[in-house]
Design a protein around this motif. Structure first.
Motif, PDB file in Angstrom:
ATOM      1  N   LYS A  36       0.819  -1.209   0.000  1.00 53.22           N
ATOM      2  CA  LYS A  36       0.000   0.000   0.000  1.00 53.22           C
ATOM      3  C   LYS A  36       0.861   1.271   0.000  1.00 53.22           C
ATOM      4  O   LYS A  36       0.546   2.239  -0.688  1.00 53.22           O
ATOM      5  CB  LYS A  36      -0.890  -0.061   1.248  1.00 53.22           C
ATOM      6  CG  LYS A  36      -1.853   1.046   1.447  1.00 53.22           C
ATOM      7  CD  LYS A  36      -2.625   0.707   2.731  1.00 53.22           C
ATOM      8  CE  LYS A  36      -3.657   1.677   3.095  1.00 53.22           C
ATOM      9  NZ  LYS A  36      -4.413   1.255   4.286  1.00 53.22           N
ATOM     10  N   SER A  71      -9.831   2.908   6.295  1.00 50.55           N
ATOM     11  CA  SER A  71      -9.207   2.358   5.101  1.00 50.55           C
ATOM     12  C   SER A  71     -10.053   2.649   3.865  1.00 50.55           C
ATOM     13  O   SER A  71     -11.275   2.571   3.901  1.00 50.55           O
ATOM     14  CB  SER A  71      -9.025   0.846   5.232  1.00 50.55           C
ATOM     15  OG  SER A  71      -8.540   0.324   4.014  1.00 50.55           O
ATOM     16  N   GLY A  73      -9.900   0.848   1.223  1.00 48.76           N
ATOM     17  CA  GLY A  73     -10.121  -0.412   0.523  1.00 48.76           C
ATOM     18  C   GLY A  73     -11.608  -0.736   0.563  1.00 48.76           C
ATOM     19  O   GLY A  73     -12.139  -1.117   1.594  1.00 48.76           O
ATOM     20  N   ALA A  79      -9.393  -0.187  -4.235  1.00 42.54           N
ATOM     21  CA  ALA A  79      -9.114   0.834  -3.225  1.00 42.54           C
ATOM     22  C   ALA A  79      -9.315   2.188  -3.884  1.00 42.54           C
ATOM     23  O   ALA A  79      -8.999   2.368  -5.062  1.00 42.54           O
ATOM     24  CB  ALA A  79      -7.689   0.718  -2.702  1.00 42.54           C
ATOM     25  N   TRP A 104      -4.554  -4.128   1.653  1.00 46.03           N
ATOM     26  CA  TRP A 104      -4.981  -2.739   1.825  1.00 46.03           C
ATOM     27  C   TRP A 104      -5.875  -2.569   3.050  1.00 46.03           C
ATOM     28  O   TRP A 104      -6.457  -1.535   3.268  1.00 46.03           O
ATOM     29  CB  TRP A 104      -5.722  -2.259   0.574  1.00 46.03           C
ATOM     30  CG  TRP A 104      -5.722  -0.768   0.398  1.00 46.03           C
ATOM     31  CD1 TRP A 104      -6.488   0.140   1.077  1.00 46.03           C
ATOM     32  CD2 TRP A 104      -4.927  -0.013  -0.504  1.00 46.03           C
ATOM     33  NE1 TRP A 104      -6.219   1.418   0.654  1.00 46.03           N
ATOM     34  CE2 TRP A 104      -5.258   1.347  -0.328  1.00 46.03           C
ATOM     35  CE3 TRP A 104      -3.971  -0.352  -1.450  1.00 46.03           C
ATOM     36  CZ2 TRP A 104      -4.668   2.361  -1.067  1.00 46.03           C
ATOM     37  CZ3 TRP A 104      -3.388   0.657  -2.182  1.00 46.03           C
ATOM     38  CH2 TRP A 104      -3.735   2.002  -1.981  1.00 46.03           C
ATOM     39  N   SER A 106      -8.802  -3.858   3.408  1.00 49.77           N
ATOM     40  CA  SER A 106     -10.097  -3.603   2.783  1.00 49.77           C
ATOM     41  C   SER A 106     -11.229  -4.103   3.657  1.00 49.77           C
ATOM     42  O   SER A 106     -11.039  -4.972   4.503  1.00 49.77           O
ATOM     43  CB  SER A 106     -10.176  -4.306   1.424  1.00 49.77           C
ATOM     44  OG  SER A 106      -9.206  -3.785   0.562  1.00 49.77           O
ATOM     45  N   VAL A 112      -6.080  -5.846  -2.955  1.00 50.11           N
ATOM     46  CA  VAL A 112      -6.497  -4.868  -3.966  1.00 50.11           C
ATOM     47  C   VAL A 112      -5.668  -5.068  -5.231  1.00 50.11           C
ATOM     48  O   VAL A 112      -4.453  -5.255  -5.161  1.00 50.11           O
ATOM     49  CB  VAL A 112      -6.287  -3.448  -3.390  1.00 50.11           C
ATOM     50  CG1 VAL A 112      -6.297  -2.395  -4.468  1.00 50.11           C
ATOM     51  CG2 VAL A 112      -7.323  -3.162  -2.323  1.00 50.11           C
TER      52      VAL A 112
END
Length: 170
Positions: A36, A71, A73, A79, A104, A106, A112
């Motif tokens: 990330k 986040s 994500g 993302a 990420w 998510s 991602v």
């Protein structure tokens, strides 16, 4: 596009008048990032190379401030890092397809493989613009047709046209 050249430490810097929010210079369909942090740095470097920011370091901090709150994500392998910032010269949306998925944090705990980065100039109608576009993106990502389109489009120009159509930009 109206461009004004202004001297800046011995070179000329482009100051944007009106630039397209989505542009082929903000699309990369073969990004090689391992995490990330690299992905967000890649986004800010791309914005700097397209002369959309004069302060990549502060812009990156703005992305991380937003990421610290929640986040970005959104699930399904997507993302959408985003921020309202004084460190961008023109509202911008970039699309970056990753060669290999990355973690990420998510909402669905899946990695991602597509990053759609959005930067909106702070001030004026920034809050409305930011929320309108982000909401549209979040809704579109819920649709498999949109997700598969972003993953399958082979050309930068086609990607720009697809996003402009789906986000009703122009």
């Amino acid at each position: 596009m109206r461009m004004v050249l202004k001297p800046c430490l011995g070179h000329f810097e482009v100051e944007s008048g009106s630039r397209n929010i989505v542009d082929v210079e903000l699309v990369d369909l073969q990004v090689d990032c391992i995490n990330k942090e690299e992905a967000i740095k890649y986004v800010t470097d791309t914005l700097e190379l397209d002369q959309r920011t004069g302060n990549r370091v502060e812009l990156e901090r703005d992305f991380w401030r937003r990421e610290a709150v929640y986040s970005t994500g959104l699930g399904h392998g997507f993302a959408v890092p985003h921020c309202k910032t004084a460190h961008i010269k023109a509202n911008s949306i970039g699309v970056f397809r990753l060669q290999a998925p990355i973690e990420w944090q998510s909402i669905d705990d899946k990695p991602v493989d597509v990053v759609i980065a959005m930067t909106i100039r702070d001030g004026g109608e920034a809050a409305d613009t930011h929320m309108r576009i982000f909401s549209q993106l979040a809704r579109l990502i819920m649709h498999e047709e949109f997700r598969e389109g972003l993953r399958a489009i082979p050309d930068k120009n086609d990607m720009v046209a697809f996003l402009k159509e789906k986000l009703k930009l122009n």
